[in-house]
Each structure stands twice: as structure tokens, then as C-alpha cells.
Design an enzyme around this catalytic site. Structure first.
Site, PDB file in Angstrom:
ATOM      1  N   CYS A 117      49.848  52.817  34.093  1.00 23.09           N
ATOM      2  CA  CYS A 117      49.565  51.973  32.482  1.00 23.09           C
ATOM      3  C   CYS A 117      48.893  53.223  31.974  1.00 23.09           C
ATOM      4  O   CYS A 117      47.973  54.034  32.282  1.00 23.09           O
ATOM      5  CB  CYS A 117      48.954  51.507  32.421  1.00 23.09           C
ATOM      6  N   CYS A 123      43.949  51.147  25.138  1.00 16.36           N
ATOM      7  CA  CYS A 123      44.418  49.407  25.446  1.00 16.36           C
ATOM      8  C   CYS A 123      42.935  48.461  25.791  1.00 16.36           C
ATOM      9  O   CYS A 123      42.687  47.607  24.371  1.00 16.36           O
ATOM     10  CB  CYS A 123      45.330  48.775  25.946  1.00 16.36           C
ATOM     11  N   CYS A 126      43.573  45.105  30.248  1.00 18.84           N
ATOM     12  CA  CYS A 126      42.992  45.471  31.937  1.00 18.84           C
ATOM     13  C   CYS A 126      41.785  46.040  31.549  1.00 18.84           C
ATOM     14  O   CYS A 126      41.675  47.511  31.238  1.00 18.84           O
ATOM     15  CB  CYS A 126      44.227  45.899  32.744  1.00 18.84           C
ATOM     16  N   GLN A 324      49.008  26.652  32.798  1.00 10.64           N
ATOM     17  CA  GLN A 324      47.959  28.010  33.039  1.00 10.64           C
ATOM     18  C   GLN A 324      49.111  29.377  33.495  1.00 10.64           C
ATOM     19  O   GLN A 324      50.184  29.632  33.354  1.00 10.64           O
ATOM     20  CB  GLN A 324      48.225  27.742  34.893  1.00 10.64           C
ATOM     21  N   CYS A 449      37.707  29.553  34.694  1.00 13.71           N
ATOM     22  CA  CYS A 449      37.838  30.201  33.943  1.00 13.71           C
ATOM     23  C   CYS A 449      36.731  31.298  33.812  1.00 13.71           C
ATOM     24  O   CYS A 449      37.212  32.893  33.768  1.00 13.71           O
ATOM     25  CB  CYS A 449      39.070  30.324  33.164  1.00 13.71           C
TER      26      CYS A 449
END
Length: 492
Positions: A117, A123, A126, A324, A449
Site C-alpha cells: 500500500c 493512513c 492498517c 460483522q 473484539c
């Protein structure tokens, strides 16, 4: 891992190039202004401001995937640094605050790869794209193992064969660059700086194609992106939801005003470019807020919802309903949850935090009776519709607080055999957990989560008559530091 967050591709079918971009610089602490005579000066003699360069060796990773280093007796964390690597870093000290940034890697790890990327270092969506597949898997496994140590050893993490393109929901923000051209993309992490992008490695490729088309259409339709500072402009965001199995696609145009000039022609042009779109909505958000969606909603095309299939059951998804993000891994997660519940067809199951009823309805096929409880009345309405759609006769859904509901059940002498709980990232609270203890189900299936808050909640249950039997991590969010876990907790 196969190939494909925030990459530099123009179209999803084009070759994805690896990034040779240098490490992105975060804003370093600003220097104190000269002559500042405020009561809280930014410098002092005991902790002077300074910026130095140092050579360090990474000794491990934090739970957030940052490299751990030692500097002048302090343990610091450095983004994008891997264990065993030596590197040159910049250390900025401002008062008691110390920040370390990676300048360059001197001896790279064998597990380091070039991110696919070109936006990766700007960003922040990630965090693990500089690690290879094995390193990512080991990092997540070791993180969960360390957190769950008081309860035993977790099972091996369930990974994803194709850990890209998996997000079935994406939202894009629009703005103007310095040349006054319309751009679309995502905000940099912890900021309101918009990064112009042409797609994202973990988004559904079709969703990226659609928002790119909308961006390109805006000029000809004289549609201006919304400016948060001035309050001027029209289009704030585009939200796209994709039914990964059904192929149905929802597009939500989040706008600042209900007055949509040229609406019919715009919708016609968008549908012509993307006939695969099955419904289009306009959501009006005229508030100065970081929330993406507003309260006012209007269907411009189609039925206003899409349907997808999960674990063999159909679910209706609205613009605001929770579903989800990664359905491939969700099937693995829910499969483990149902397995841990050990249902024989006679049990009463409570689905707390039930949302649109996904896990409760899936459990209904093996349970005697399912009771779903959810605070959000729109989600409860969706759950009831989903129950009817799947011809489920043994599930009922109620709007309200799950903890209060279970306390009343216990007071009436009613029982539940299994409680399935899937709380938000903040975890549950003592009020809810104490209601579980009062009801005394034989099993609690805890889907989380956020393993850190899950550990906190499981300690409470362990102190009140329960025992953790199994813990299964699932890689629901590849390329990021997040990991999902499901635990089987039984009454002693």
C-alpha cells in the site's frame, strides 16, 4: 496470504505496486513560543525540550504492534519496527512527554516486507503491512496467549486464506486538494487530514470502484464536497455495503442538506455506470460531528436495504444496522461459538447484545429456545424481520437492557442454559456480569473484539463461580493489530 488497505491502484484489476515510500513523519511536538509567559510554560529546567537521533535495537512488540526499544533508561515504542532490527530513530522530548519515530532501518528483519500500500505510512488504518504472513500470525497469537495466560493456553488462531478485499462495509470522505480538485479518501489516523486515495487493500474492490465513480461525477453535477471548517458544501461521505454472498450493494450518500439538486439525473448516471447497485439512500447529516450518519434518511432507489447470507441464513442489512465486517471469518467465529455452546436442542439460549439477531438465529437451529435482547430498537426490528425471513419459530427478540432482563428472569425463577454475549470494544460492565451470575447459566459464550476488556470481564466471572474452559482467537481483521476471540466459560 494472497495479495491485495489503502493501496495505490487505480482499478482493482490493475497490478498492485509495492511502496518504496519513506517512513511517514508524524507531527513532532511544536517548539515553545518565545516569550510565552503563561502559567504553564512548555519548557522547564528539569525536563528540557530536545530532539536527538539514536541507534537502537528492537527487543519485542507491544500489544499494538509497535517495536519496543530502550533509550536512556526508558522503554519506548516505535511504529513499524520489528524484533531484532537495529534502527536509527528520532526521539523528541517535550516536558515529560517522549516520542520516538523510526528514521531508517539499519539491519532489517527477515520478516520485513515492502507494504503493498502506497498510503500505509500516512493512513494508519492498517498497522502490520510491513510484516509477512507468519510474523502477523505469530504476533496475534502471542498477544492473545500473553493476555489470556491466567486462564490457560488459547487454541491456534484461525487465519484467513485471502486476507485482503474482506471489508463488506467502507466509507469514504471527500474534500478539495490545494489545486481545488475534488479528492476522496480516508482521514489519517488520529487526525482530520484527508488522504487522497484510489482504493484500499482491505475494502471490497467493487465498493472502491463505486466511490471513485461518484468522485469523478461530482464536477459535472456541480456537487461540492462538504467542508467541516466552513460548513459549506454538500457531499460529506459515501458509505457502501456489499453482500459478499448475495452480491447486493447499498450506496449511502451522506449529505449536509436535504436539497439535492439534479438528484434524478445523478442517480440515473450512477446506476448506468454501476448496474450492480441494488439500492441507493440519502442520509442527511447537518451536524458538526465526527459521526458518519445523521438521523434523517431517504431511499432514492431500491428497497433501502440489502440481504446477505451468513452461515446459511439470510439477513437484511440497513444503513445503520451492525453486521460483522468480515463474513468469511465471521462464519468461523460463530461456528466455534455454537460448538462451545454444546447445544442439544433442549437449551434456552440468551443472545445478549443481539443486534440484528445473527448469532442468536444461527444458534436457534440447535437450541430449544432463543431470547435475543438489544437496546437499539431499530436493530430489534431487523432481528424480528430476519427471524421471519428464515422461518425461525423458536426465537424471540426484545428491546431493552440485557442485564435488567436477566435479573427479572432470575427473580421469577426462570432459567437459561447458555448466555451468548458479544459486547462492544469497551467490553461489558459489572451490572451486566452480575446479572449473569444471578441467572447462573451453565455456559457463557463470550465473543469479543477486544481481548483486553474480555480478560477483565472473565476475571469477574471467574471470581463468581465460573471457569474458562476454551479460548479461540480468530483473525477477523488481517493487516491490522485487532483480533477477535471467543471463550467458553462454564459454571463450576
Amino acid at each position: 496470504m494472497s495479495k491485495r488497505k489503502n493501496n495505490g491502484y487505480k482499478k482493482s484489476e490493475k497490478k498492485r505496486k509495492q511502496s518504496n515510500k519513506p517512513f511517514g513523519k508524524k507531527n513532532s511536538p511544536s517548539a515553545a513560543r518565545k516569550g510565552d509567559k503563561s502559567k504553564h510554560p512548555t519548557t522547564n529546567k528539569r525536563h528540557p525540550d530536545k530532539t536527538v537521533t539514536a541507534e537502537v535495537t528492537c527487543t519485542g512488540l507491544s500489544n499494538t504492534g509497535k517495536g519496543i526499544i530502550q533509550w536512556e533508561g526508558k522503554q519506548l515504542e516505535v511504529e513499524h519496527l520489528l524484533p531484532g532490527e537495529t534502527a536509527e530513530i528520532t526521539v523528541s522530548t517535550k516536558g515529560r512527554y517522549v516520542n520516538a519515530e523510526l528514521k531508517r532501518v539499519l539491519t532489517p528483519s527477515k520478516e520485513r516486507i515492502k507494504p503493498m500500500c502506497s498510503y500505509y505510512y500516512d493512513c494508519g488504518g492498517c498497522q502490520l503491512l510491513h510484516m509477512n504472513e507468519q510474523a502477523q500470525t505469530r504476533f496475534k497469537q502471542e498477544t492473545v496467549d500473553k493476555l489470556m495466560k491466567p486462564f490457560g493456553k488459547p487454541e491456534p488462531i484461525l487465519t484467513m486464506d485471502h486476507p485482503y478485499d474482506y471489508r463488506n462495509k467502507s466509507h469514504t470522505t471527500f474534500g478539495l486538494n490545494k489545486e481545488r480538485q475534488i479528492i476522496g479518501g480516508l482521514y489519517a489516523q488520529n487526525s482530520h487530514k484527508l488522504i487522497s486515495m484510489d482504493g484500499c487493500l482491505i475494502h471490497d474492490p467493487k465498493a472502491d470502484e463505486i466511490w471513485q465513480t461518484i468522485r469523478d461525477m461530482m464536477k459535472s453535477f456541480k456537487m461540492q464536497p462538504y467542508n467541516e471548517d466552513t460548513g459549506q458544501g454538500f457531499l460529506r461521505h459515501v458509505l457502501v455495503k456489499v453482500g459478499k454472498v448475495s452480491g447486493e450493494i447499498m450506496v449511502v450518500l451522506v449529505v449536509a442538506s436535504p436539497i439535492f439538486k439534479g438528484k434524478n439525473n445523478f442517480i440515473k448516471a450512477l446506476r448506468k455506470a454501476h448496474p450492480e447497485i441494488t439500492t441507493i439512500l440519502m442520509n442527511v447529516n447537518n451536524r458538526n460531528t465526527s459521526m458518519v450518519l445523521g438521523d434523517q434518511e431517504k431511499v432514492l432507489f431500491g428497497k433501502g436495504t440489502i440481504t446477505d447470507i451468513l452461515c446459511g441464513m439470510k439477513f437484511e442489512i440497513s444503513a445503520k444496522s451492525f453486521y460483522q465486517i468480515n463474513p468469511v471469518q465471521t462464519e468461523k467465529l460463530y461456528g466455534k461459538a455454537i460448538e462451545m455452546a454444546q447445544l442439544t436442542g433442549k437449551e434456552t439460549v440468551i443472545d445478549a447484545y443481539c443486534g440484528i439477531g445473527t448469532i442468536g438465529l444461527i444458534a436457534s437451529r440447535k437450541a430449544g429456545k432463543v431470547i435475543g435482547i438489544e437496546l437499539n430498537k431499530d436493530a430489534v426490528r431487523d432481528a424480528i424481520r430476519n427471524s421471519k425471513r428464515n422461518d425461525v419459530k423458536n426465537a424471540r427478540f426484545f428491546q431493552g437492557d440485557a442485564g435488567e432482563f436477566m435479573v427479572k428472569m432470575a427473580a421469577r425463577g426462570e432459567k437459561a442454559d447458555v448466555v451468548i454475549m458479544d459486547p462492544p470494544r469497551s467490553g461489558s460492565d459489572e451490572a451486566f456480569l452480575s446479572s449473569v451470575v444471578k441467572l447462573k447459566p451453565k455456559r457463557v459464550i463470550y465473543v469479543s473484539c477486544n481481548p483486553e476488556t474480555q480478560v477483565r470481564d472473565m476475571k469477574y466471572l471467574a471470581q463468581n463461580g465460573y471457569e474458562v474452559k476454551r479460548i479461540q482467537p480468530v483473525d477477523m481483521f488481517p493487516q491490522t493489530v485487532h483480533v477477535e476471540t471467543v471463550a467458553e466459560i462454564v459454571l463450576k
